[in-house]
Enzyme design. Sequence first.
Site, PDB file in Angstrom:
ATOM      1  N   ASP A  86       2.160  14.788  16.276  1.00 22.40           N
ATOM      2  CA  ASP A  86       2.448  14.855  14.838  1.00 22.40           C
ATOM      3  C   ASP A  86       1.144  14.988  14.044  1.00 22.40           C
ATOM      4  O   ASP A  86       0.907  14.259  13.084  1.00 22.40           O
ATOM      5  CB  ASP A  86       3.220  13.617  14.388  1.00 22.40           C
ATOM      6  CG  ASP A  86       3.940  13.833  13.048  1.00 22.40           C
ATOM      7  OD1 ASP A  86       4.078  14.999  12.636  1.00 22.40           O
ATOM      8  OD2 ASP A  86       4.361  12.833  12.435  1.00 22.40           O
ATOM      9  N   LEU A  93       0.828  -1.212   0.000  1.00 17.03           N
ATOM     10  CA  LEU A  93       0.000   0.000   0.000  1.00 17.03           C
ATOM     11  C   LEU A  93       0.857   1.255   0.000  1.00 17.03           C
ATOM     12  O   LEU A  93       0.457   2.300  -0.509  1.00 17.03           O
ATOM     13  CB  LEU A  93      -0.913   0.018   1.228  1.00 17.03           C
ATOM     14  CG  LEU A  93      -1.906  -1.133   1.348  1.00 17.03           C
ATOM     15  CD1 LEU A  93      -2.677  -1.022   2.655  1.00 17.03           C
ATOM     16  CD2 LEU A  93      -2.858  -1.141   0.171  1.00 17.03           C
TER      17      LEU A  93
END
Length: 362
Positions: free
Chosen positions: A151, A32
Amino acid sequence: MSSNEGGLDKAKLFSSKELEIATDQYNENRILGCGGQGVVYKGMLSDGRIVAIKKSKSVNEGYLEQFINEIFILSQIDHRNIVKLLGCCLETEVPLLVYEFISNGTLFHLIHDQNEEYPRSWDIRLRIAVEVASAISYLHSSASIPIYHRDIKSSNILLDEKFRAKVSDFGTSRSISIDQTHLTTQVLGTFGYLDPEYFQSNQFTEKSDVYSFGVVIVELLTGKKAVSTFGSQEKRGLVSYFMSSMEENHLLDIVDAEIGKDDQKDEVVAVAEIAKRCLNLDGRYRPKMKEVTMELERLRSRQGDCIPVDQLKQAEVVVRKSTASWDITSFSTEHYPNCSMTSTTESDVHPLMLESSLVQDL
């Protein structure tokens, strides 16, 4: 880990054989995405569930720490807008993490890819903003232990089949005690999203996540990347560009053309004011995520003005410093050798993202 509350109790231990079968021996056709830390494969478990399996490229102390940290954090989280960790495999030399499969890539790609099939209406953008705010608010205020994500950025926000937001990537997240107000750490983050106060002090607070979320809101409003080229100028931070436009009353000139319709302008301006408060240079004047969530939800339900006028006036005094303070040049790592940064480029690869070329394989 199993001795901690939650721990591995909520995360299944998969066997290496089980994951090999699920990924067809880690077939390249199942990949992916690839990142600096590892490769993410699409897999199918024996019960038919589609999953995403993160496999480290190499074993090193830094990654193992993030691996353990992500299990610890995600095993204690249960929120519909946070990606679910289904389990892990501890039998292999290279650690493996197994997540729910999220099919529609990242918010970064929704906003910035030139794909006409992506739904980019104002209603969808506002709903995503509400969902992400709700997830961060949950981490700060409602999880079993308070958690700083550390983040928050559009490429760490995944989108499911109905384009509902799922906050991901908890490798650098940290849990804190109830009475703790900040973490003193080596600076980690991504250019364009990093809280200036954290960068200067090495002290990460819940308001640092608020700042990063403010940048995501501006991305949703403008369709611009966190670090972009504006006109003939060199690359600069989106926050600096946004704050300058707000101060000069030119907000509607920089709003993405796809959402700048007359019947949406009041809502767009209201959301921009929320972003402005989140991006205040002084963290004390930024709202808490719980408040941000309430304001956005109220706005989405069309129930009156979302921001009290007195709060806007208070924020205005502090915000009117120098917009240069928000510029990307303020965050140069030349004088901060202990700072670890990542850039915001289109090549950022993030776990669980389904590449368009693999859609037919579903």
